[in-house]
Write a protein that holds these residues in place. Structure first.
Motif, PDB file in Angstrom:
ATOM      1  N   VAL A 226       0.834  -1.213   0.000  1.00 38.49           N
ATOM      2  CA  VAL A 226       0.000   0.000   0.000  1.00 38.49           C
ATOM      3  C   VAL A 226       0.867   1.261   0.000  1.00 38.49           C
ATOM      4  CG1 VAL A 226      -1.788   1.270   1.232  1.00 38.49           C
ATOM      5  CG2 VAL A 226      -1.932  -1.222   1.062  1.00 38.49           C
ATOM      6  N   PRO A 227       1.777   1.435   0.974  1.00 40.00           N
ATOM      7  CA  PRO A 227       2.640   2.620   0.890  1.00 40.00           C
ATOM      8  C   PRO A 227       3.598   2.577  -0.293  1.00 40.00           C
ATOM      9  CG  PRO A 227       3.294   1.220   2.729  1.00 40.00           C
ATOM     10  CD  PRO A 227       1.983   0.713   2.247  1.00 40.00           C
ATOM     11  N   ALA A 228       4.016   1.378  -0.736  1.00 38.61           N
ATOM     12  CA  ALA A 228       4.873   1.312  -1.922  1.00 38.61           C
ATOM     13  C   ALA A 228       4.132   1.851  -3.130  1.00 38.61           C
ATOM     14  CB  ALA A 228       5.316  -0.131  -2.176  1.00 38.61           C
ATOM     15  N   GLY A 229       2.851   1.530  -3.225  1.00 40.28           N
ATOM     16  CA  GLY A 229       2.044   2.101  -4.302  1.00 40.28           C
ATOM     17  C   GLY A 229       1.924   3.604  -4.176  1.00 40.28           C
ATOM     18  N   GLY A 230       1.867   4.083  -2.930  1.00 33.19           N
ATOM     19  CA  GLY A 230       1.844   5.523  -2.724  1.00 33.19           C
ATOM     20  C   GLY A 230       3.124   6.190  -3.205  1.00 33.19           C
ATOM     21  N   VAL A 231       4.254   5.552  -2.927  1.00 29.73           N
ATOM     22  CA  VAL A 231       5.535   6.072  -3.417  1.00 29.73           C
ATOM     23  C   VAL A 231       5.538   6.099  -4.941  1.00 29.73           C
ATOM     24  CG1 VAL A 231       8.002   5.565  -3.589  1.00 29.73           C
ATOM     25  CG2 VAL A 231       6.852   5.383  -1.384  1.00 29.73           C
ATOM     26  N   LEU A 232       5.056   5.023  -5.564  1.00 30.29           N
ATOM     27  CA  LEU A 232       4.999   4.957  -7.023  1.00 30.29           C
ATOM     28  C   LEU A 232       4.138   6.081  -7.583  1.00 30.29           C
ATOM     29  CD1 LEU A 232       5.589   3.438  -9.677  1.00 30.29           C
ATOM     30  CD2 LEU A 232       3.572   2.020  -9.191  1.00 30.29           C
ATOM     31  N   ALA A 233       2.975   6.324  -6.968  1.00 30.59           N
ATOM     32  CA  ALA A 233       2.089   7.384  -7.445  1.00 30.59           C
ATOM     33  C   ALA A 233       2.749   8.753  -7.319  1.00 30.59           C
ATOM     34  CB  ALA A 233       0.776   7.352  -6.667  1.00 30.59           C
ATOM     35  N   ALA A 234       3.415   8.995  -6.186  1.00 32.16           N
ATOM     36  CA  ALA A 234       4.059  10.297  -5.989  1.00 32.16           C
ATOM     37  C   ALA A 234       5.214  10.497  -6.974  1.00 32.16           C
ATOM     38  CB  ALA A 234       4.561  10.409  -4.549  1.00 32.16           C
ATOM     39  N   LEU A 235       5.987   9.432  -7.237  1.00 37.74           N
ATOM     40  CA  LEU A 235       7.086   9.544  -8.197  1.00 37.74           C
ATOM     41  C   LEU A 235       6.574   9.844  -9.602  1.00 37.74           C
ATOM     42  CD1 LEU A 235       9.428   6.614  -7.075  1.00 37.74           C
ATOM     43  CD2 LEU A 235       9.940   9.069  -6.987  1.00 37.74           C
ATOM     44  N   LEU A 236       5.531   9.122 -10.015  1.00 34.41           N
ATOM     45  CA  LEU A 236       4.979   9.359 -11.346  1.00 34.41           C
ATOM     46  C   LEU A 236       4.359  10.747 -11.441  1.00 34.41           C
ATOM     47  CD1 LEU A 236       3.359   5.894 -12.201  1.00 34.41           C
ATOM     48  CD2 LEU A 236       5.519   6.851 -13.029  1.00 34.41           C
ATOM     49  N   ALA A 237       3.761  11.226 -10.350  1.00 36.75           N
ATOM     50  CA  ALA A 237       3.190  12.575 -10.357  1.00 36.75           C
ATOM     51  C   ALA A 237       4.291  13.630 -10.479  1.00 36.75           C
ATOM     52  CB  ALA A 237       2.374  12.801  -9.094  1.00 36.75           C
ATOM     53  N   LEU A 238       5.438  13.369  -9.856  1.00 34.41           N
ATOM     54  CA  LEU A 238       6.558  14.301  -9.981  1.00 34.41           C
ATOM     55  C   LEU A 238       7.045  14.396 -11.420  1.00 34.41           C
ATOM     56  CD1 LEU A 238       8.714  13.525  -6.801  1.00 34.41           C
ATOM     57  CD2 LEU A 238       7.705  15.736  -7.399  1.00 34.41           C
ATOM     58  N   LEU A 239       6.926  13.276 -12.157  1.00 35.95           N
ATOM     59  CA  LEU A 239       7.370  13.256 -13.553  1.00 35.95           C
ATOM     60  C   LEU A 239       6.360  13.893 -14.489  1.00 35.95           C
ATOM     61  CD1 LEU A 239       8.839   9.625 -13.722  1.00 35.95           C
ATOM     62  CD2 LEU A 239      10.102  11.783 -13.499  1.00 35.95           C
ATOM     63  N   ALA A 240       5.107  14.027 -14.019  1.00 35.64           N
ATOM     64  CA  ALA A 240       4.065  14.610 -14.867  1.00 35.64           C
ATOM     65  C   ALA A 240       4.401  16.081 -15.121  1.00 35.64           C
ATOM     66  CB  ALA A 240       2.705  14.487 -14.200  1.00 35.64           C
ATOM     67  N   SER A 241       4.349  16.469 -16.366  1.00 36.12           N
ATOM     68  CA  SER A 241       4.803  17.814 -16.733  1.00 36.12           C
ATOM     69  C   SER A 241       3.690  18.842 -16.738  1.00 36.12           C
ATOM     70  CB  SER A 241       5.468  17.787 -18.117  1.00 36.12           C
ATOM     71  OG  SER A 241       4.556  17.280 -19.091  1.00 36.12           O
ATOM     72  N   ASP A 242       2.416  18.418 -16.883  1.00 32.45           N
ATOM     73  CA  ASP A 242       1.328  19.385 -16.890  1.00 32.45           C
ATOM     74  C   ASP A 242       0.053  18.725 -16.371  1.00 32.45           C
ATOM     75  OD1 ASP A 242      -0.239  18.167 -19.151  1.00 32.45           O
ATOM     76  OD2 ASP A 242       1.590  18.690 -20.269  1.00 32.45           O
ATOM     77  N   GLY A 243      -0.994  19.521 -16.252  1.00 34.78           N
ATOM     78  CA  GLY A 243      -2.234  19.032 -15.672  1.00 34.78           C
ATOM     79  C   GLY A 243      -2.870  17.891 -16.420  1.00 34.78           C
ATOM     80  N   GLY A 244      -2.714  17.822 -17.756  1.00 37.79           N
ATOM     81  CA  GLY A 244      -3.343  16.766 -18.526  1.00 37.79           C
ATOM     82  C   GLY A 244      -2.787  15.390 -18.249  1.00 37.79           C
ATOM     83  N   ASP A 245      -1.601  15.339 -17.644  1.00 39.68           N
ATOM     84  CA  ASP A 245      -0.969  14.043 -17.399  1.00 39.68           C
ATOM     85  C   ASP A 245      -1.679  13.221 -16.320  1.00 39.68           C
ATOM     86  OD1 ASP A 245       0.889  14.498 -19.315  1.00 39.68           O
ATOM     87  OD2 ASP A 245       2.497  15.109 -17.959  1.00 39.68           O
ATOM     88  N   TRP A 246      -2.621  13.817 -15.615  1.00 40.48           N
ATOM     89  CA  TRP A 246      -3.313  13.056 -14.571  1.00 40.48           C
ATOM     90  C   TRP A 246      -4.073  11.878 -15.172  1.00 40.48           C
ATOM     91  CZ3 TRP A 246      -8.497  12.046 -14.087  1.00 40.48           C
ATOM     92  CH2 TRP A 246      -9.396  12.811 -14.831  1.00 40.48           C
ATOM     93  N   ARG A 247      -4.517  11.998 -16.416  1.00 41.45           N
ATOM     94  CA  ARG A 247      -5.255  10.898 -17.055  1.00 41.45           C
ATOM     95  C   ARG A 247      -4.339   9.693 -17.286  1.00 41.45           C
ATOM     96  NH1 ARG A 247     -10.249  12.598 -18.378  1.00 41.45           N
ATOM     97  NH2 ARG A 247     -10.570  14.857 -18.499  1.00 41.45           N
ATOM     98  N   ALA A 248      -3.105   9.953 -17.645  1.00 39.29           N
ATOM     99  CA  ALA A 248      -2.153   8.855 -17.827  1.00 39.29           C
ATOM    100  C   ALA A 248      -1.871   8.160 -16.496  1.00 39.29           C
ATOM    101  CB  ALA A 248      -0.853   9.381 -18.431  1.00 39.29           C
ATOM    102  N   LEU A 249      -1.862   8.935 -15.410  1.00 40.70           N
ATOM    103  CA  LEU A 249      -1.642   8.342 -14.089  1.00 40.70           C
ATOM    104  C   LEU A 249      -2.755   7.358 -13.736  1.00 40.70           C
ATOM    105  CD1 LEU A 249      -0.500  11.501 -12.040  1.00 40.70           C
ATOM    106  CD2 LEU A 249       0.940   9.674 -12.968  1.00 40.70           C
TER     107      LEU A 249
END
Length: 456
Positions: free
Chosen positions: A156-179
């Motif tokens: 569960v927290p590992a998934g949280g780390v993964l989500a936060a890392l991928l969000a850091l890589l997101a360059s703009d607001g539209g990237d939330w759909r890819a997440l």
């Protein structure tokens, strides 16, 4: 069982157990991913009405709660059927359900559709969370159950780390759909492996009267079976939620539910609102997501360390300790300390919130015997989600009211203190891992609670 037989059983047990742990861990990685990914995109959704429509802080908190209502429903349904149809089937359905709903969420263009899909995603998550603990409790060696359980639920927290890392890589607001689309990956990556490698619990098979299949799976996996099925000596046992209502489990179930409720309120409140709260404290998006990474990273490391202590001294004492740590860390976050000190406190808060819930699932899954285990874990996960549902709502109300961030941290610290108090009143169970080996040998010689161990 002599030493040579014991070693042979351990060797036969090891490979299936590794597959079960790996499958359950990956499934819960995506549970944690879903938990945190919404928190990472809340600031975007609040500031850009072109995504799913105009959104207030209160509405954002409500959207976060829809998934948790779904988790509660999914967990309770899984508990209602899991002790009747088996753990394997519930896990497989949960993987498919969660993946489809998560993937479809990425295509939502209005608040209503997004909210419905968040609810449906939660239903799948609830089924997975409620079933994983029952599987581990029935396959893991008694003296290592808390460690294996912590490994699985650290997903569960590992998934949280993964989500936060991928969000850091997101360059703009539209990237939330890819997440969100990434959340559908278990359908392709995990489901085929689970179909091939995930066995049914031999203890559940025996409890449900499938004696031949139970012994076949026992031979293949090395999981020992008792000489008699649960309840055979005293007549047909109550199964599932009916067992939770008996005098043996009623009070404990209420307290375990409240304990989980406290931990999940803290977990979901912080996971949803920590980036926004820290943003209001003057930290930009990158810093806010670093706090989220630290929260979940602390939960992983601290949860695994605490689980080792739980195997030695019992999970109940360790859960009280981690709740107290959470209260202290959250209260200290209000002091405006330098960034390094804040990161340490956030990591400790992760241990005391998300890490505490990891320990709670292990405690609960070992507290009940086979015929009530899926229902017991489901009750803990489902009733506890009432706190999880309240977490984003309370956080949204505090943020929306424009109150200082310190107010939210003080309220959360108070919830942690309440969790510690509730935990301390849970009746002792003879199924605690620390006493399991000796009590198993005593089995029929001991009356009352010791008979639980003969069911294992």
């Amino acid at each position: 069982m002599n030493t040579r037989q014991h070693r042979s059983t351990d060797q036969r047990h090891r490979a299936p157990l590794r597959w079960i742990v790996a499958i359950a861990f990956v499934a819960l990685v995506f549970d944690g991913y879903d938990l945190v990914v919404y928190g990472t995109v809340v600031p975007v959704l609040l500031r850009d009405p072109s995504q799913i429509g105009p959104l207030t802080a209160g509405q954002a908190g409500a959207l976060g709660s829809y998934a948790l209502i779904g988790v509660m429903v999914g967990a309770l349904v899984a508990g209602a059927v899991g002790d009747h149809i088996g753990r394997r089937r519930v896990m497989l359905v949960g993987i498919v359900w969660f993946s489809l709903a998560m993937g479809l969420s990425s295509f939502a263009t209005d608040i209503t559709v997004f909210g419905i899909l968040r609810f449906l995603t939660g239903v799948g998550v609830g089924a997975l969370v409620a079933t994983a603990g029952a599987l581990i409790a029935e396959f893991a060696p008694p003296h290592r159950r808390n460690v294996y359980n912590a490994i699985v639920y650290s997903g569960v927290p590992a998934g949280g780390v993964l989500a936060a890392l991928l969000a850091l890589l997101a360059s703009d607001g539209g990237d939330w759909r890819a997440l969100f689309l990434f959340g559908a990956a278990p359908l392709v990556l995990l489901l085929p492996v689970a179909l091939l490698r995930l066995p049914e619990s031999p203890k559940w098979l025996l409890a449900r009267g499938h004696v031949v299949r139970a012994h076949e799976v026992s031979e293949r996996t090395g999981v020992p079976l008792p000489d008699t099925a649960p309840g055979e000596a005293e007549g047909k046992p109550k199964v599932g939620f009916a067992a939770l209502a008996t005098r043996r489990y009623a009070l404990a179930s209420l307290l375990l539910g409240l304990m989980s409720c406290s931990a999940l309120l803290l977990t979901y409140a912080l996971s949803t609102w920590l980036p926004e709260i820290m943003g209001q404290s003057g930290y930009g998006k990158s810093y806010s997501l670093v706090f989220l990474l630290t929260l979940n990273g602390g939960a992983i490391v601290g949860g695994l360390l605490a689980s080792r202590g739980a195997d030695r001294s019992g999970p109940q004492r360790m859960i009280v300790m981690t709740f107290v740590l959470a209260a202290a860390a959250l209260a200290l976050l209000t002091l405006g300390l330098p960034l390094p000190a804040l990161l340490v406190l956030v990591a400790v808060a992760g241990v005391g919130t998300i890490g505490t819930q990891v320990l709670i699932y292990g405690f609960v899954s070992h507290y009940y015997d086979t015929v009530a285990r899926a229902a017991g874990v489901a009750w803990c996960a489902g009733f506890g989600r009432l706190g999880g549902i309240g977490g984003p709502v309370v956080g949204g109300a505090l943020v929306g009211a424009g109150l200082p961030p310190s107010n939210a941290f003080y309220i959360f610290a108070g919830v942690a203190v309440l969790g510690a108090l509730v935990t301390s009143f849970v009746p002792r169970a003879s199924t605690e891992p620390a006493s399991a080996p000796a009590a198993s040998a005593a089995g029929s010689r001991s009356g009352g609670g010791a008979s639980v161990l003969t069911h294992e």
